[in-house]
Design a protein around this motif. Structure first.
Motif, PDB file in Angstrom:
ATOM      1  N   PRO A  24      -8.745  -8.621   5.848  1.00 15.57           N
ATOM      2  CA  PRO A  24      -7.127  -8.354   6.205  1.00 15.57           C
ATOM      3  C   PRO A  24      -6.433  -9.286   7.335  1.00 15.57           C
ATOM      4  N   CYS A  25      -5.487  -9.663   7.279  1.00 13.90           N
ATOM      5  CA  CYS A  25      -5.201 -10.438   8.749  1.00 13.90           C
ATOM      6  C   CYS A  25      -3.228  -9.986   8.972  1.00 13.90           C
ATOM      7  N   GLY A  26      -2.873  -9.406   9.008  1.00 11.43           N
ATOM      8  CA  GLY A  26      -1.379  -8.791   9.620  1.00 11.43           C
ATOM      9  C   GLY A  26      -1.252  -7.809   8.316  1.00 11.43           C
ATOM     10  N   ASP A  27       0.697  -7.537   8.761  1.00 10.79           N
ATOM     11  CA  ASP A  27       1.027  -6.457   8.269  1.00 10.79           C
ATOM     12  C   ASP A  27       2.328  -7.048   7.964  1.00 10.79           C
TER      13      ASP A  27
ATOM     14  N   ARG B  65      -4.024   3.882   7.108  1.00 12.73           N
ATOM     15  CA  ARG B  65      -3.959   3.174   6.805  1.00 12.73           C
ATOM     16  C   ARG B  65      -5.136   1.546   7.162  1.00 12.73           C
ATOM     17  N   ASN B  66      -4.727   2.239   8.888  1.00 11.67           N
ATOM     18  CA  ASN B  66      -5.571   1.611   9.697  1.00 11.67           C
ATOM     19  C   ASN B  66      -7.463   1.123   8.777  1.00 11.67           C
ATOM     20  N   THR B  67      -8.206   2.631   8.290  1.00 13.48           N
ATOM     21  CA  THR B  67      -9.519   3.179   7.637  1.00 13.48           C
ATOM     22  C   THR B  67      -9.035   2.425   6.667  1.00 13.48           C
ATOM     23  N   PHE B  68      -8.361   1.814   5.918  1.00 12.47           N
ATOM     24  CA  PHE B  68      -8.691   1.043   4.715  1.00 12.47           C
ATOM     25  C   PHE B  68      -8.621  -0.347   5.055  1.00 12.47           C
ATOM     26  N   ALA B  69      -8.264  -0.514   6.441  1.00 11.27           N
ATOM     27  CA  ALA B  69      -7.745  -2.381   6.143  1.00 11.27           C
ATOM     28  C   ALA B  69      -9.413  -2.564   7.121  1.00 11.27           C
TER      29      ALA B  69
ATOM     30  N   LEU C 270       1.175  -1.300  -0.038  1.00  8.41           N
ATOM     31  CA  LEU C 270      -0.057  -0.203   0.099  1.00  8.41           C
ATOM     32  C   LEU C 270       1.447   1.366  -0.341  1.00  8.41           C
ATOM     33  N   ASP C 271       0.510   2.168  -0.668  1.00  4.65           N
ATOM     34  CA  ASP C 271       0.937   3.914  -0.460  1.00  4.65           C
ATOM     35  C   ASP C 271       0.491   4.731   1.027  1.00  4.65           C
ATOM     36  N   LEU C 272      -0.545   4.266   1.131  1.00  2.00           N
ATOM     37  CA  LEU C 272      -1.119   4.806   2.522  1.00  2.00           C
ATOM     38  C   LEU C 272      -0.475   4.531   3.265  1.00  2.00           C
TER      39      LEU C 272
END
Length: 182
Positions: A134-137, A119-123, A111-113
């Motif tokens: 989504p399950c991880g980073d 990023r959390n809002t997108f997830a 991601l570019d966020l």
């Protein structure tokens, strides 16, 4: 005229006082919704609770420059509902038709966020779409569990990210919506 006012508002200097005042107002509004009372004692306790909640939130999540363009985000609602219906139909088809392939697995979606709230809002938003969670980073990429890894899930998620990024304004630059990862 209205567009010019929005552009000027986007370029206003960042103010921690405005961030604190808006948080106190939001917490006070939440108190009023949860505890609708005209009693002076309840109002005083609510104001105290809102100030304490604001102080805690400022400590846990310091304010940053940038903001969310609410109306742009709301304009994405029809797209989100349409994609959700399509994905829900696909998941139901796969669940009830034994001939439909389900090749579950994990995919990395770079991601570019910028990390944190964007990023959390997108997830969070993409977790509401059926078929991928989504399950991880993993090194700047979100890891998604997908029902069918042979589908172009990463390309679809990148398109969703591009649409979501339009609703974000980072810093003073109204055209900058992502914190690029070069």
């Amino acid at each position: 005229m209205k567009r010019r006012a929005v552009e000027l508002a986007a370029r206003q200097p960042y103010s921690p006082r405005v961030a604190a005042a808006s948080r106190v107002a939001a917490f006070a509004l939440l108190w009023v919704v949860l505890m609708p009372s005209a009693n002076l004692g309840d109002i005083a306790v609510g104001l105290f609770a809102a100030i304490c909640a604001c102080a805690t939130s400022l400590w846990l999540q310091p304010p940053r420059q940038g903001h969310l363009r609410f109306f742009v985000l709301i304009s994405l609602l029809p797209h989100f509902l349409y994609q959700s219906l399509l994905a829900g139909w696909d998941v139901a088809r796969r669940a009830f038709d034994p001939r439909m392939p389900m090749q579950t697995g994990l995919v990395d979606c770079p991601l570019d966020l910028s990390p944190g709230l964007p990023r959390n809002t997108f997830a969070t938003i993409t977790s509401l779409l059926p078929g991928s969670v989504p399950c991880g980073d993993n090194d700047g990429a979100l890891v998604y569990h997908c029902l069918d890894v042979s589908q172009p899930a990463v390309q679809q998620l990148k398109e969703e990210e591009r649409l979501f990024a339009r609703a974000l304004v980072a810093g003073d630059d109204a055209s900058q919506s992502t914190g690029g990862s070069s």
